[in-house]
Design a protein around this motif. Structure first.
Motif, PDB file in Angstrom:
ATOM      1  N   ASP A 197       0.826  -1.216   0.000  1.00  0.00           N
ATOM      2  CA  ASP A 197       0.000   0.000   0.000  1.00  0.00           C
ATOM      3  C   ASP A 197       0.860   1.265   0.000  1.00  0.00           C
ATOM      4  O   ASP A 197       0.612   2.200  -0.758  1.00  0.00           O
ATOM      5  CB  ASP A 197      -0.982   0.002   1.168  1.00  0.00           C
ATOM      6  CG  ASP A 197      -0.335  -0.243   2.516  1.00  0.00           C
ATOM      7  OD1 ASP A 197       0.903  -0.383   2.584  1.00  0.00           O
ATOM      8  OD2 ASP A 197      -1.080  -0.302   3.525  1.00  0.00           O
ATOM      9  N   ILE A 240       0.667   7.568   3.549  1.00  0.00           N
ATOM     10  CA  ILE A 240      -0.613   7.295   2.910  1.00  0.00           C
ATOM     11  C   ILE A 240      -1.770   7.243   3.908  1.00  0.00           C
ATOM     12  O   ILE A 240      -1.573   7.139   5.117  1.00  0.00           O
ATOM     13  CB  ILE A 240      -0.574   5.950   2.160  1.00  0.00           C
ATOM     14  CG1 ILE A 240      -0.334   4.791   3.149  1.00  0.00           C
ATOM     15  CG2 ILE A 240       0.481   5.962   1.067  1.00  0.00           C
ATOM     16  CD1 ILE A 240      -0.525   3.417   2.548  1.00  0.00           C
ATOM     17  N   GLU A 241      -2.961   7.307   3.343  1.00  0.00           N
ATOM     18  CA  GLU A 241      -4.199   7.039   4.078  1.00  0.00           C
ATOM     19  C   GLU A 241      -4.973   6.017   3.251  1.00  0.00           C
ATOM     20  O   GLU A 241      -5.353   6.295   2.106  1.00  0.00           O
ATOM     21  CB  GLU A 241      -5.019   8.324   4.247  1.00  0.00           C
ATOM     22  CG  GLU A 241      -6.308   8.126   5.027  1.00  0.00           C
ATOM     23  CD  GLU A 241      -7.078   9.426   5.238  1.00  0.00           C
ATOM     24  OE1 GLU A 241      -8.317   9.347   5.433  1.00  0.00           O
ATOM     25  OE2 GLU A 241      -6.455  10.505   5.208  1.00  0.00           O
ATOM     26  N   VAL A 242      -5.160   4.827   3.778  1.00  0.00           N
ATOM     27  CA  VAL A 242      -5.863   3.764   3.058  1.00  0.00           C
ATOM     28  C   VAL A 242      -7.371   3.935   3.232  1.00  0.00           C
ATOM     29  O   VAL A 242      -7.860   4.121   4.350  1.00  0.00           O
ATOM     30  CB  VAL A 242      -5.425   2.375   3.562  1.00  0.00           C
ATOM     31  CG1 VAL A 242      -6.161   1.277   2.799  1.00  0.00           C
ATOM     32  CG2 VAL A 242      -3.913   2.199   3.392  1.00  0.00           C
ATOM     33  N   PHE A 298      -3.900   9.207  -0.948  1.00  0.00           N
ATOM     34  CA  PHE A 298      -4.929   8.213  -0.688  1.00  0.00           C
ATOM     35  C   PHE A 298      -4.578   6.933  -1.437  1.00  0.00           C
ATOM     36  O   PHE A 298      -4.134   6.985  -2.585  1.00  0.00           O
ATOM     37  CB  PHE A 298      -6.301   8.694  -1.179  1.00  0.00           C
ATOM     38  CG  PHE A 298      -6.933   9.744  -0.321  1.00  0.00           C
ATOM     39  CD1 PHE A 298      -7.233   9.495   1.012  1.00  0.00           C
ATOM     40  CD2 PHE A 298      -7.252  10.993  -0.840  1.00  0.00           C
ATOM     41  CE1 PHE A 298      -7.834  10.461   1.809  1.00  0.00           C
ATOM     42  CE2 PHE A 298      -7.844  11.965  -0.055  1.00  0.00           C
ATOM     43  CZ  PHE A 298      -8.131  11.703   1.276  1.00  0.00           C
ATOM     44  N   VAL A 299      -4.763   5.797  -0.797  1.00  0.00           N
ATOM     45  CA  VAL A 299      -4.607   4.498  -1.449  1.00  0.00           C
ATOM     46  C   VAL A 299      -5.915   3.742  -1.268  1.00  0.00           C
ATOM     47  O   VAL A 299      -6.395   3.576  -0.144  1.00  0.00           O
ATOM     48  CB  VAL A 299      -3.434   3.694  -0.854  1.00  0.00           C
ATOM     49  CG1 VAL A 299      -3.415   2.284  -1.424  1.00  0.00           C
ATOM     50  CG2 VAL A 299      -2.106   4.390  -1.140  1.00  0.00           C
ATOM     51  N   ILE A 300      -6.500   3.298  -2.376  1.00  0.00           N
ATOM     52  CA  ILE A 300      -7.789   2.622  -2.328  1.00  0.00           C
ATOM     53  C   ILE A 300      -7.611   1.125  -2.125  1.00  0.00           C
ATOM     54  O   ILE A 300      -6.889   0.468  -2.873  1.00  0.00           O
ATOM     55  CB  ILE A 300      -8.586   2.861  -3.638  1.00  0.00           C
ATOM     56  CG1 ILE A 300      -8.778   4.361  -3.872  1.00  0.00           C
ATOM     57  CG2 ILE A 300      -9.931   2.147  -3.591  1.00  0.00           C
ATOM     58  CD1 ILE A 300      -9.328   4.693  -5.243  1.00  0.00           C
ATOM     59  N   ASP A 301      -8.274   0.605  -1.116  1.00  0.00           N
ATOM     60  CA  ASP A 301      -8.314  -0.833  -0.886  1.00  0.00           C
ATOM     61  C   ASP A 301      -9.498  -1.373  -1.683  1.00  0.00           C
ATOM     62  O   ASP A 301     -10.650  -1.302  -1.256  1.00  0.00           O
ATOM     63  CB  ASP A 301      -8.485  -1.119   0.612  1.00  0.00           C
ATOM     64  CG  ASP A 301      -8.732  -2.587   0.901  1.00  0.00           C
ATOM     65  OD1 ASP A 301      -8.368  -3.424   0.041  1.00  0.00           O
ATOM     66  OD2 ASP A 301      -9.286  -2.895   1.958  1.00  0.00           O
ATOM     67  N   VAL A 357     -11.148  -2.385   4.596  1.00  0.00           N
ATOM     68  CA  VAL A 357     -11.032  -1.353   5.619  1.00  0.00           C
ATOM     69  C   VAL A 357     -12.354  -0.587   5.683  1.00  0.00           C
ATOM     70  O   VAL A 357     -13.135  -0.579   4.749  1.00  0.00           O
ATOM     71  CB  VAL A 357      -9.874  -0.361   5.316  1.00  0.00           C
ATOM     72  CG1 VAL A 357      -8.569  -1.089   5.283  1.00  0.00           C
ATOM     73  CG2 VAL A 357     -10.118   0.387   4.004  1.00  0.00           C
ATOM     74  N   LYS A 416     -14.176   3.233   6.728  1.00  0.00           N
ATOM     75  CA  LYS A 416     -13.813   4.649   6.842  1.00  0.00           C
ATOM     76  C   LYS A 416     -15.070   5.470   7.019  1.00  0.00           C
ATOM     77  O   LYS A 416     -16.083   5.245   6.364  1.00  0.00           O
ATOM     78  CB  LYS A 416     -13.093   5.113   5.560  1.00  0.00           C
ATOM     79  CG  LYS A 416     -12.462   6.482   5.674  1.00  0.00           C
ATOM     80  CD  LYS A 416     -11.196   6.454   6.502  1.00  0.00           C
ATOM     81  CE  LYS A 416     -10.562   7.824   6.554  1.00  0.00           C
ATOM     82  NZ  LYS A 416      -9.346   7.829   7.384  1.00  0.00           N
TER      83      LYS A 416
END
Length: 240
Positions: A38, A204-206, A228-231, A236, A238
């Motif tokens: 990530d 980052i912020e997942v 931003f990192v997309i899961d 996760v 949010k």
């Protein structure tokens, strides 16, 4: 194209929003096992964007003094690469509030507030090169003055309006303004391997897929530190 184009079977490409991709092995980058996927993912964009011009224009030697304009998605990675190369790194920003972050968290050696004329004047002629990551419209006149003779101002941001460039300081100091946009596959692999060796990742912020619209709104407000990192598996949660 990676996004919003027709693939060979007629389907639409989704780029980073895909859960599965098929690619020619020539265009695949091997991520070192030492790097979390990530936090390494943004290096394939932000990382190579700053690494490539630093290497190409020789702003990567120990003992050099590099300026980084803007402490965002590109800038914070540029600071990390600069320190890994053994350079003195000065962050240049319009926001005094970012000084603590730049020095204590990212390891920058010094910080200049671009609106502080005394600070900028004191730093004239001290930098071997500057990586300008800012996409907002801004003046480069003061930045050119910060460069030593033969210094390089490397533009990787994309301001909407044309820049006003003074010729006299360029001519008098044999200085250079250059641009760069990403890098090739060989150089991208080199960058990732270098990052693995020096434990460089993006901050980052997942987020889950269903948070994307909110994330886009936050991007407009520059409310992200720093990518931003997309899961895509939505493992996760949010809340806004």
């Amino acid at each position: 194209m990676t996004y919003d184009s027709k693939y060979v079977d007629g389907s639409i490409t989704y780029g980073g929003y895909s859960d599965i991709m098929v690619a020619n092995e020539h265009y695949v980058v091997r991520i070192p096992e030492s790097l979390p996927l990530d936090a390494a993912a943004p290096l394939l964009c932000a990382g190579i964007t700053v690494y490539s011009p630093m290497k190409y224009f020789g702003l990567c030697e120990s003992g050099q003094h590099m300026g980084v304009v803007g402490l965002g998605g590109l800038g914070h990675v540029a600071v990390k690469f600069g320190k890994a190369f053994g350079m003195k790194v000065t962050v240049i920003s319009t926001s005094p509030a970012k000084e603590k972050e730049a020095i204590e968290h990212l390891g920058a050696d010094s910080f200049l507030v671009s609106r502080n004329q005394e600070q900028m004047k004191a730093a004239v002629g001290t930098m071997d090169g500057i990586v300008d990551t800012v996409s907002a419209n801004h003046s480069v006149i003061q930045l050119i003055d910060l460069l030593k003779a033969h210094g390089k101002l490397l533009m990787v941001g994309l301001p909407e309006k044309p820049l006003e460039v003074p010729v006299n300081p360029l001519v008098a100091g044999r200085k250079m303004i250059a641009g760069s946009f990403f890098g090739g596959m060989k150089e991208t692999q080199e960058m990732v391997d270098f990052a693995g060796k020096h434990n460089i990742t993006a901050d980052i912020e997942v987020i889950p897929m269903d948070y994307v619209n909110t994330a886009m709104e936050r991007l407009v407000k520059a409310d992200v530190r720093y990518r931003f990192v997309i899961d895509v598996a939505n493992t996760v949660t949010k809340t806004a």
